[in-house]
Write a protein that holds these residues in place. Structure first.
Motif, PDB file in Angstrom:
ATOM      1  N   GLY A  20      50.183  46.502  43.379  1.00 39.04           N
ATOM      2  CA  GLY A  20      49.534  47.233  44.475  1.00 39.04           C
ATOM      3  C   GLY A  20      48.020  47.110  44.433  1.00 39.04           C
ATOM      4  O   GLY A  20      47.399  46.651  45.393  1.00 39.04           O
ATOM      5  N   PHE A  21      47.433  47.483  43.307  1.00 38.44           N
ATOM      6  CA  PHE A  21      45.967  47.461  43.231  1.00 38.44           C
ATOM      7  C   PHE A  21      45.417  46.038  43.109  1.00 38.44           C
ATOM      8  O   PHE A  21      44.384  45.713  43.690  1.00 38.44           O
ATOM      9  N   ALA A  22      46.120  45.197  42.327  1.00 41.83           N
ATOM     10  CA  ALA A  22      45.657  43.803  42.213  1.00 41.83           C
ATOM     11  C   ALA A  22      45.731  43.133  43.584  1.00 41.83           C
ATOM     12  O   ALA A  22      44.828  42.388  43.986  1.00 41.83           O
ATOM     13  N   GLY A  23      46.789  43.412  44.311  1.00 42.18           N
ATOM     14  CA  GLY A  23      46.946  42.840  45.660  1.00 42.18           C
ATOM     15  C   GLY A  23      45.888  43.371  46.609  1.00 42.18           C
ATOM     16  O   GLY A  23      45.367  42.634  47.461  1.00 42.18           O
ATOM     17  N   LEU A  24      45.541  44.666  46.450  1.00 44.73           N
ATOM     18  CA  LEU A  24      44.496  45.260  47.300  1.00 44.73           C
ATOM     19  C   LEU A  24      43.152  44.541  47.080  1.00 44.73           C
ATOM     20  O   LEU A  24      42.474  44.144  48.028  1.00 44.73           O
ATOM     21  N   GLY A  25      42.821  44.385  45.793  1.00 42.29           N
ATOM     22  CA  GLY A  25      41.556  43.699  45.471  1.00 42.29           C
ATOM     23  C   GLY A  25      41.556  42.267  45.964  1.00 42.29           C
ATOM     24  O   GLY A  25      40.585  41.786  46.560  1.00 42.29           O
ATOM     25  N   SER A  26      42.681  41.593  45.729  1.00 43.02           N
ATOM     26  CA  SER A  26      42.796  40.203  46.136  1.00 43.02           C
ATOM     27  C   SER A  26      42.722  40.081  47.661  1.00 43.02           C
ATOM     28  O   SER A  26      42.029  39.203  48.195  1.00 43.02           O
ATOM     29  N   GLY A  27      43.402  40.965  48.348  1.00 43.35           N
ATOM     30  CA  GLY A  27      43.413  40.933  49.816  1.00 43.35           C
ATOM     31  C   GLY A  27      42.040  41.190  50.393  1.00 43.35           C
ATOM     32  O   GLY A  27      41.592  40.480  51.300  1.00 43.35           O
ATOM     33  N   ALA A  56      40.608  30.711  48.721  1.00 43.11           N
ATOM     34  CA  ALA A  56      41.798  30.758  47.856  1.00 43.11           C
ATOM     35  C   ALA A  56      41.487  31.359  46.484  1.00 43.11           C
ATOM     36  O   ALA A  56      42.387  31.885  45.821  1.00 43.11           O
ATOM     37  N   LEU A  57      40.225  31.299  46.070  1.00 42.64           N
ATOM     38  CA  LEU A  57      39.895  31.744  44.706  1.00 42.64           C
ATOM     39  C   LEU A  57      40.323  33.193  44.412  1.00 42.64           C
ATOM     40  O   LEU A  57      40.878  33.458  43.343  1.00 42.64           O
ATOM     41  N   PRO A  58      40.083  34.148  45.311  1.00 40.50           N
ATOM     42  CA  PRO A  58      40.495  35.526  44.984  1.00 40.50           C
ATOM     43  C   PRO A  58      42.011  35.759  45.046  1.00 40.50           C
ATOM     44  O   PRO A  58      42.460  36.896  44.975  1.00 40.50           O
ATOM     45  N   GLU A  59      42.786  34.704  45.208  1.00 37.09           N
ATOM     46  CA  GLU A  59      44.258  34.825  45.206  1.00 37.09           C
ATOM     47  C   GLU A  59      44.780  35.137  43.793  1.00 37.09           C
ATOM     48  O   GLU A  59      45.811  35.790  43.629  1.00 37.09           O
ATOM     49  N   THR A  60      44.057  34.643  42.783  1.00 40.37           N
ATOM     50  CA  THR A  60      44.564  34.705  41.403  1.00 40.37           C
ATOM     51  C   THR A  60      44.862  36.129  40.946  1.00 40.37           C
ATOM     52  O   THR A  60      45.826  36.355  40.217  1.00 40.37           O
ATOM     53  N   GLN A  61      44.064  37.107  41.366  1.00 39.34           N
ATOM     54  CA  GLN A  61      44.275  38.495  40.941  1.00 39.34           C
ATOM     55  C   GLN A  61      45.661  38.987  41.368  1.00 39.34           C
ATOM     56  O   GLN A  61      46.356  39.659  40.608  1.00 39.34           O
ATOM     57  N   ALA A  62      46.054  38.638  42.588  1.00 38.07           N
ATOM     58  CA  ALA A  62      47.378  39.047  43.071  1.00 38.07           C
ATOM     59  C   ALA A  62      48.467  38.350  42.262  1.00 38.07           C
ATOM     60  O   ALA A  62      49.513  38.948  41.977  1.00 38.07           O
ATOM     61  N   ILE A  63      48.203  37.100  41.867  1.00 39.28           N
ATOM     62  CA  ILE A  63      49.197  36.360  41.065  1.00 39.28           C
ATOM     63  C   ILE A  63      49.383  37.038  39.703  1.00 39.28           C
ATOM     64  O   ILE A  63      50.512  37.234  39.245  1.00 39.28           O
ATOM     65  N   TYR A  64      48.249  37.420  39.067  1.00 39.33           N
ATOM     66  CA  TYR A  64      48.355  38.125  37.769  1.00 39.33           C
ATOM     67  C   TYR A  64      49.160  39.419  37.940  1.00 39.33           C
ATOM     68  O   TYR A  64      50.042  39.728  37.142  1.00 39.33           O
ATOM     69  N   GLY A  65      48.822  40.183  38.966  1.00 45.67           N
ATOM     70  CA  GLY A  65      49.516  41.454  39.206  1.00 45.67           C
ATOM     71  C   GLY A  65      50.990  41.229  39.470  1.00 45.67           C
ATOM     72  O   GLY A  65      51.848  41.969  38.968  1.00 45.67           O
ATOM     73  N   ILE A 133      30.899  27.430  43.218  1.00 41.28           N
ATOM     74  CA  ILE A 133      32.212  27.608  42.571  1.00 41.28           C
ATOM     75  C   ILE A 133      32.028  28.329  41.235  1.00 41.28           C
ATOM     76  O   ILE A 133      32.784  29.244  40.893  1.00 41.28           O
ATOM     77  N   ILE A 134      31.008  27.926  40.470  1.00 45.31           N
ATOM     78  CA  ILE A 134      30.770  28.548  39.150  1.00 45.31           C
ATOM     79  C   ILE A 134      30.479  30.042  39.330  1.00 45.31           C
ATOM     80  O   ILE A 134      31.076  30.889  38.654  1.00 45.31           O
ATOM     81  N   PHE A 135      29.581  30.370  40.262  1.00 47.02           N
ATOM     82  CA  PHE A 135      29.247  31.788  40.480  1.00 47.02           C
ATOM     83  C   PHE A 135      30.478  32.571  40.949  1.00 47.02           C
ATOM     84  O   PHE A 135      30.690  33.707  40.548  1.00 47.02           O
ATOM     85  N   THR A 136      31.273  31.933  41.801  1.00 48.02           N
ATOM     86  CA  THR A 136      32.439  32.625  42.335  1.00 48.02           C
ATOM     87  C   THR A 136      33.508  32.805  41.256  1.00 48.02           C
ATOM     88  O   THR A 136      34.273  33.785  41.287  1.00 48.02           O
ATOM     89  N   ALA A 137      33.547  31.884  40.314  1.00 47.23           N
ATOM     90  CA  ALA A 137      34.576  31.980  39.267  1.00 47.23           C
ATOM     91  C   ALA A 137      34.260  33.087  38.258  1.00 47.23           C
ATOM     92  O   ALA A 137      35.165  33.605  37.594  1.00 47.23           O
ATOM     93  N   LEU A 138      32.983  33.466  38.155  1.00 45.75           N
ATOM     94  CA  LEU A 138      32.596  34.450  37.127  1.00 45.75           C
ATOM     95  C   LEU A 138      33.363  35.775  37.211  1.00 45.75           C
ATOM     96  O   LEU A 138      33.833  36.274  36.183  1.00 45.75           O
ATOM     97  N   PRO A 139      33.524  36.387  38.395  1.00 43.82           N
ATOM     98  CA  PRO A 139      34.241  37.671  38.431  1.00 43.82           C
ATOM     99  C   PRO A 139      35.732  37.549  38.078  1.00 43.82           C
ATOM    100  O   PRO A 139      36.425  38.556  38.014  1.00 43.82           O
ATOM    101  N   GLU A 140      36.203  36.315  37.862  1.00 43.47           N
ATOM    102  CA  GLU A 140      37.597  36.117  37.454  1.00 43.47           C
ATOM    103  C   GLU A 140      37.834  36.712  36.064  1.00 43.47           C
ATOM    104  O   GLU A 140      38.930  37.159  35.746  1.00 43.47           O
ATOM    105  N   THR A 141      36.777  36.717  35.244  1.00 42.78           N
ATOM    106  CA  THR A 141      36.938  37.130  33.835  1.00 42.78           C
ATOM    107  C   THR A 141      37.499  38.549  33.712  1.00 42.78           C
ATOM    108  O   THR A 141      38.329  38.811  32.839  1.00 42.78           O
ATOM    109  N   GLN A 142      37.087  39.454  34.596  1.00 43.40           N
ATOM    110  CA  GLN A 142      37.577  40.843  34.507  1.00 43.40           C
ATOM    111  C   GLN A 142      39.093  40.886  34.710  1.00 43.40           C
ATOM    112  O   GLN A 142      39.792  41.634  34.041  1.00 43.40           O
ATOM    113  N   ALA A 143      39.574  40.077  35.635  1.00 47.58           N
ATOM    114  CA  ALA A 143      41.024  40.036  35.872  1.00 47.58           C
ATOM    115  C   ALA A 143      41.741  39.458  34.648  1.00 47.58           C
ATOM    116  O   ALA A 143      42.827  39.914  34.274  1.00 47.58           O
ATOM    117  N   ILE A 144      41.098  38.453  34.020  1.00 48.89           N
ATOM    118  CA  ILE A 144      41.713  37.843  32.823  1.00 48.89           C
ATOM    119  C   ILE A 144      41.788  38.877  31.693  1.00 48.89           C
ATOM    120  O   ILE A 144      42.799  38.979  30.994  1.00 48.89           O
TER     121      ILE A 144
END
Lengths: 161, 384
Positions: A20-27, A56-65, A133-144
């Motif tokens: 729910g929340f991961a999908g909200l953030g991703s959406g 497509a990059l912010p899709e990953t959070q929903a995938i983790y969730g 791409i590098i700057f956009t990838a940085l906030p991925e770490t919190q999801a990881i």
């Protein structure tokens, strides 16, 4: 009505929180990135492919969730197979869901904002693509981090194995 | 632990179902709070995403320093025209119009685009800005009548952008400036021009009419941005306010250089500015010399840049040094504002300022190549 143990029901809540929340953030993140990309494509057709990549990059959070939710549903016995969880494991499952859910929410939103900004930078100057791409990838770490902690909680909280 | 928890729940008389319900409610409350907190910044950013992507794409197509050098190196204005044909934004009007007119059309279309895509909280300002083309057309119409230009010459001065273009085109047929003002009846400009008409009749100069239109435009622009409610509107207000200040300072400096007194100047000055407020404007208009105007601005952003230009003014006695310094200030100020809110109004201000600068510089280069055949270094000096 199917009898569900209290622990299993708590795991179901955990699964809901995870996706729910991961999908909200991703959406939200994807929506923000897509809005920026549409504006860029409207001005420059060649931006379509790069706009899709950033969107497509912010899709990953929903995938983790989604992955964590599936694992919780399978190992709590909700999808058949294993036995139900006890209350302690059920509470751990709520923590698992909260871990990836909230981390995914923040990460997805942050990534979406960075992606929208990067799309703007790339449409202004093509050379900004790799740096964007590098700057956009940085906030991925919190999801990881959230995803790792969720896995660790499941392993050592008695849900996995 | 499960047993202990069950015991605790039982001792409080809470059944398992109620415990589950409590957890669900707690999570829902936490979720609602999180959604409310995170949605606020998203709601602020969201309206600017599409306009910003569009203006940043257009900003990327503006000429860079290298391209400006190539334009400067052109032999004559015809070579510049051919150079501009290589760029879609410039080429699309060059087949039908002169190079200067095509630049004016581009700028008018830029204002019109911004008035369409600007988010609702700042839209009003850009709608007012888009009326610049209407005002320019009315001024051209009046000037053409004053200079007794032919129909074709007058038509050539009009920019085919804005809501009043067709009206202005029809008014070319009129015989006098009074007829033009009468023909504009029903538009917002009619009462403004009617008020200035008596001064025009007295002196037989169109300056009061032009000045009234400029003043009306800037007053509207300032009032459209005058109630800042958030960062975006505050930044926009400071940008518009600085433009009004600069317009007022240019009027006052030029008037003082021509030896005009307070009563002659005050009618052409916007009564309240951004950094230079009403009382300060009054002081400046009453100043005896240009040096005392510059000294009177102490404490504002304009003081250091005008003080620096004062030396050059004393050498050349040309107020254009102040005008250039103020124009450069606006460009630099807009540039600093454009970096302040990159997900809000920043890129829009950055683009509009850079587009105006590009058009202004291209016109300077074209005029210099066409009329004066100046040296490249002299033209460079004139650029903003």
């Amino acid at each position: 009505m199917v009898e569900i143990a209290l622990g299993t029901a708590l795991a179901a809540i955990g699964a809901g929180v995870a996706i729910g929340f991961a999908g909200l953030g991703s959406g939200l993140g994807q929506g923000i990135a897509a809005a920026g990309s549409v504006g860029a494509v409207a001005e420059d057709n060649d931006m379509f492919a790069r706009g899709i990549i950033f969107t497509a990059l912010p899709e990953t959070q929903a995938i983790y969730g989604f992955l964590i939710a599936i694992l919780l549903l399978v190992f709590s016995g909700l999808l058949g197979g294993g036995k139900g969880l006890d209350v302690t494991a059920g509470l751990v499952a709520v923590g698992v869901g909260a871990s990836i859910g909230f981390a995914g929410l923040g990460s997805g939103m942050g990534q979406g904002i960075a992606a929208a900004s990067s799309v703007g930078a790339v449409v202004e100057d093509n050379d900004m693509f790799a740096r964007g791409i590098i700057f956009t990838a940085l906030p991925e770490t919190q999801a990881i981090y959230g995803f790792l902690i969720a896995i660790l909680l499941m392993v050592f909280g008695g849900i996995l194995g | 632990m499960a047993d202990e928890l069950t015991t605790i729940l039982t001792s409080f008389g809470i059944p398992n179902e109620a415990f589950l319900a409590i957890i669900v409610v707690v999570l829902l409350v936490i979720g609602a709070v999180v959604v409310i907190i995170v949605s606020r910044p998203v709601l602020d950013i969201y309206p600017y995403l599409l306009p910003n992507a569009k203006v940043r794409a257009r900003k990327g197509r503006l000429f860079d320093e290298k391209q400006f050098s190539e334009i400067l190196e052109a032999e004559d204005y015809k070579e510049i025209t051919n150079y501009l044909r290589g760029f879609l934004d410039h080429a699309k009007h060059l087949d039908d119009h002169s190079i200067e007119k095509s630049l004016d059309i581009q700028l008018g279309e830029t204002y019109h685009l911004l008035s369409k895509i600007a988010p609702s909280d700042v839209k009003k300002v850009f709608v007012v800005l888009s009326k610049k083309s209407d005002i320019s057309n009315i001024k051209s119409l009046i000037a053409s009548k004053e200079a007794k230009l032919t129909k074709d010459e007058a038509e050539n001065l009009l920019i085919p952008v804005g809501s009043l273009y067709l009206t202005c085109e029809q008014l070319i047929e009129t015989n006098t400036i009074e007829d033009i003002v009468a023909g504009l009846d029903g538009t917002e400009y009619a009462p403004i021009l009617e008020d200035a008409l008596s001064e025009y009749k007295e002196n037989n100069m169109i300056l009061p009419l032009e000045s009234a239109l400029d003043k009306y435009f800037l007053e509207n622009l300032l009032s459209a941005s005058s109630v800042p409610s958030d960062d975006n509107t505050r930044i926009l207000h400071s940008y518009i306010g600085s433009q009004v200040d600069v317009a007022n300072l240019k009027t006052i400096i030029r008037s003082k250089a021509d030896g005009l007194k307070y009563d002659d100047i005050s009618a052409h000055v916007i009564s309240n500015g951004y950094q230079v407020k009403e009382w300060k404007l009054k002081d400046l208009m009453e100043s005896e010399s240009i040096t005392s105007i510059v000294n009177g601005l102490e404490g504002t952003d304009y003081s250091p840049i005008l003080s620096e230009a004062l030396g050059a003014y004393n050498d050349t006695e040309s107020v254009s040094v102040f005008e250039k310094a103020l124009d450069e200030y606006i460009v630099n100020y807009a540039n600093s504002l454009s970096l302040k809110n990159p997900l809000g109004i920043g890129p829009i201000i950055g683009y509009i300022s850079k587009k105006e600068r590009e058009i202004k510089n291209l016109k300077i280069i074209i005029r210099a190549k066409r009329e004066n055949n100046l040296e490249m270094s002299d033209i460079q000096e004139m650029l903003v």
